[in-house]
Design a protein around this motif. Structure first.
Motif, PDB file in Angstrom:
ATOM      1  N   ARG A 115       0.811  -1.225   0.000  1.00  0.00           N
ATOM      2  CA  ARG A 115       0.000   0.000   0.000  1.00  0.00           C
ATOM      3  C   ARG A 115       0.840   1.268   0.000  1.00  0.00           C
ATOM      4  N   VAL A 142      -0.955   4.417  -1.515  1.00  0.00           N
ATOM      5  CA  VAL A 142      -1.607   4.210  -2.805  1.00  0.00           C
ATOM      6  C   VAL A 142      -2.553   3.018  -2.688  1.00  0.00           C
ATOM      7  N   SER A 143      -3.427   2.890  -3.664  1.00  0.00           N
ATOM      8  CA  SER A 143      -4.308   1.723  -3.682  1.00  0.00           C
ATOM      9  C   SER A 143      -3.520   0.518  -4.196  1.00  0.00           C
ATOM     10  N   ILE A 144      -3.972  -0.643  -3.845  1.00  0.00           N
ATOM     11  CA  ILE A 144      -3.343  -1.870  -4.341  1.00  0.00           C
ATOM     12  C   ILE A 144      -3.372  -1.862  -5.871  1.00  0.00           C
ATOM     13  N   LYS A 145      -4.502  -1.507  -6.435  1.00  0.00           N
ATOM     14  CA  LYS A 145      -4.653  -1.484  -7.891  1.00  0.00           C
ATOM     15  C   LYS A 145      -3.608  -0.574  -8.529  1.00  0.00           C
ATOM     16  N   ASP A 146      -3.476   0.654  -8.034  1.00  0.00           N
ATOM     17  CA  ASP A 146      -2.493   1.592  -8.595  1.00  0.00           C
ATOM     18  C   ASP A 146      -1.069   1.068  -8.441  1.00  0.00           C
ATOM     19  N   ARG A 147      -0.752   0.542  -7.283  1.00  0.00           N
ATOM     20  CA  ARG A 147       0.597   0.042  -7.026  1.00  0.00           C
ATOM     21  C   ARG A 147       0.967  -1.054  -8.020  1.00  0.00           C
ATOM     22  N   GLU A 203      -6.291  -7.334   1.991  1.00  0.00           N
ATOM     23  CA  GLU A 203      -7.006  -6.072   2.168  1.00  0.00           C
ATOM     24  C   GLU A 203      -8.490  -6.310   2.401  1.00  0.00           C
ATOM     25  N   PRO A 214     -12.666  -1.228   0.975  1.00  0.00           N
ATOM     26  CA  PRO A 214     -11.263  -1.139   0.497  1.00  0.00           C
ATOM     27  C   PRO A 214     -11.044   0.121  -0.318  1.00  0.00           C
ATOM     28  N   LEU A 215      -9.810   0.618  -0.279  1.00  0.00           N
ATOM     29  CA  LEU A 215      -9.474   1.809  -1.053  1.00  0.00           C
ATOM     30  C   LEU A 215      -9.189   1.452  -2.482  1.00  0.00           C
TER      31      LEU A 215
END
Length: 171
Positions: free
Chosen positions: A119, A126-131, A159, A170-171
């Motif tokens: 994260r 950051v979000s998991i998706k962005d990372r 998460e 979740p973010l």
């Protein structure tokens, strides 16, 4: 654990280890940010009845990247160093901060460290998706792509479990 060695190193010992391993300032800052997120999450989980070893988690978060210049094998190299110093429990957490041998549950210090590390990019939350979108381009071999997919799925599962327990989205 060797006689006379604490489960978690003191702040002074952590500082000595960081200097001894020549950890660059940006890596130290990242580890501090990971530690803050991990501790905040652990404290929130404790309010929901989870008993976690916060000093152990904090030390592991601060030390998880001490061998980062070694590349992809840095979790194992750091774990070996910490084990040799008598910090077996921290070594166990550090060894799996890239997801090796880690299951999403039961939720414990290992999962929180892994998730918090994913994260925090640099020092930014950051979000998991962005990372994982940003890091996907580094994966050029089929093995690297498979490991990346595994880490993404693991991070999302952890998460999801954390957020269900905390009753948050979740973010």
């Amino acid at each position: 654990m060797r006689a006379g060695v604490a489960a978690a190193p003191s702040a002074v010992q952590i500082g000595i280890l960081l200097r001894r391993c020549r950890v660059p300032a940006p890596v130290t800052a990242h580890s501090q940010a990971v530690s803050r997120l991990a501790i905040c999450t652990a404290l929130a989980l404790e309010k929901k009845g989870f008993l976690l070893d916060i000093p152990l988690l904090q030390s592991a978060a601060l030390l998880h990247d001490i061998c980062r210049p070694a590349g992809h094998t840095h979790p194992q190299k750091a774990a070996l160093l910490l084990e040799e110093m008598g910090f077996e429990q921290i070594a166990r957490l550090v060894a799996c901060h890239h997801g090796a041998g880690l299951a999403p549950s039961p939720l414990g210090e290992e999962q929180i460290l892994f998730w918090a590390d994913k994260r925090v990019q640099g020092t930014t939350l950051v979000s998991i998706k962005d990372r994982f979108e940003k890091s996907a381009v580094k994966c050029t071999t089929p093995e690297a792509k498979a490991a990346h997919r595994h880490q993404l799925a693991l991070a999302l599962a952890i998460e999801n479990e954390i957020m269900q327990i905390l009753e948050e989205e979740p973010l």
